[in-house]
Design an enzyme around this catalytic site. Structure first.
Site, PDB file in Angstrom:
ATOM      1  N   PRO A 235       0.625  -1.554  -0.091  1.00 19.50           N
ATOM      2  CG  PRO A 235       0.289  -1.031   2.337  1.00 19.50           C
ATOM      3  CD  PRO A 235       0.682  -1.990   1.643  1.00 19.50           C
ATOM      4  CB  CYS A 236       2.970   2.929  -2.636  1.00 13.74           C
ATOM      5  SG  CYS A 236       1.532   2.544  -4.043  1.00 13.74           S
ATOM      6  CG  HIS A 237      -2.995   3.317  -1.122  1.00 12.77           C
ATOM      7  ND1 HIS A 237      -2.694   2.302  -1.403  1.00 12.77           N
ATOM      8  CD2 HIS A 237      -3.885   3.492   0.157  1.00 12.77           C
ATOM      9  CE1 HIS A 237      -2.933   0.731  -0.343  1.00 12.77           C
ATOM     10  NE2 HIS A 237      -4.295   2.298   0.979  1.00 12.77           N
TER      11      HIS A 237
END
Length: 204
Positions: free
Chosen positions: A129-131
């Site tokens: 989850p780079c978000h």
């Protein structure tokens, strides 16, 4: 084994799911830059089991019934990039971390800019989850999938239970294989999250 891909429709646009053998190698955005994630030539293969399972779990995630993924992952990149991507997998659903937090977690507090660059090249979007990585001031900063999609994902994880509610809260758009790990198994959705940093994730 040949790299294979499957396309799926989603609330954040068409996603390209890429497999290397029995492992998930990439989730690419509809308008992804061609050189952001470097992969060998891929062929269409709608029946690859890992791709079908990835689509199933993503659909559950978008429906608000899954907050963790249980998939075998295959990351390709430098050792530093793999450390950053492994750190992404430790960010809990519904929480965020800063680039500085990630740099501290991987033991290189001065590598904030390099962490940002590695985060931007994360091949397995959403699952890794780079978000959930934001600026130190709380700004969303850049995102390969676009800031509207970043806000959508964060809104969905912040206790939203319907796609419509999450979409309503999204901001307007602004301008040799080595496995790091396995995404954690599914569990029931959590309550609305905190945005703070958990010190237990950073050496305690």
């Amino acid at each position: 084994m040949t790299y294979a891909y499957r396309l799926m429709n989603s609330p954040v646009g068409e996603l390209k799911l890429v497999a290397n053998g029995s492992r998930l190698a990439a989730i690419l955005w509809e308008n992804d830059k061609p050189n952001r994630v470097r992969l060998p030539e891929v062929v269409a293969a709608d029946n690859r089991p890992i791709l079908l399972e990835t689509e199933r779990q993503l659909n559950e995630y978008f429906a608000g019934t899954r907050d963790r993924f249980d998939l075998e992952l295959d990351f390709r990149g430098t050792d530093f990039q793999k450390k950053v991507w492994a750190a992404l997998l430790t960010i809990p659903f519904g929480e965020t971390r800063s680039y500085s937090d990630i740099a501290t977690q991987i033991g290189n507090i001065n590598a904030v800019r390099a962490v940002g660059a590695a985060n931007g090249r994360n091949p397995i979007s959403i699952v890794a989850p780079c978000h959930r990585v934001i600026g130190a001031s709380g700004d969303l900063t850049g995102f390969a999938g676009g800031l509207t999609n970043k806000m959508f994902l964060l809104s969905l994880e912040a206790g939203q239970t319907s796609l419509e509610a999450a979409a309503d809260s999204a901001a307007p758009s602004a301008t040799a294989p080595e496995t790091i790990g396995r995404a954690a198994p599914a569990k029931s959705p959590r309550p609305a999250p905190s945005r703070g940093t958990q010190t237990s994730l950073f050496g305690n």
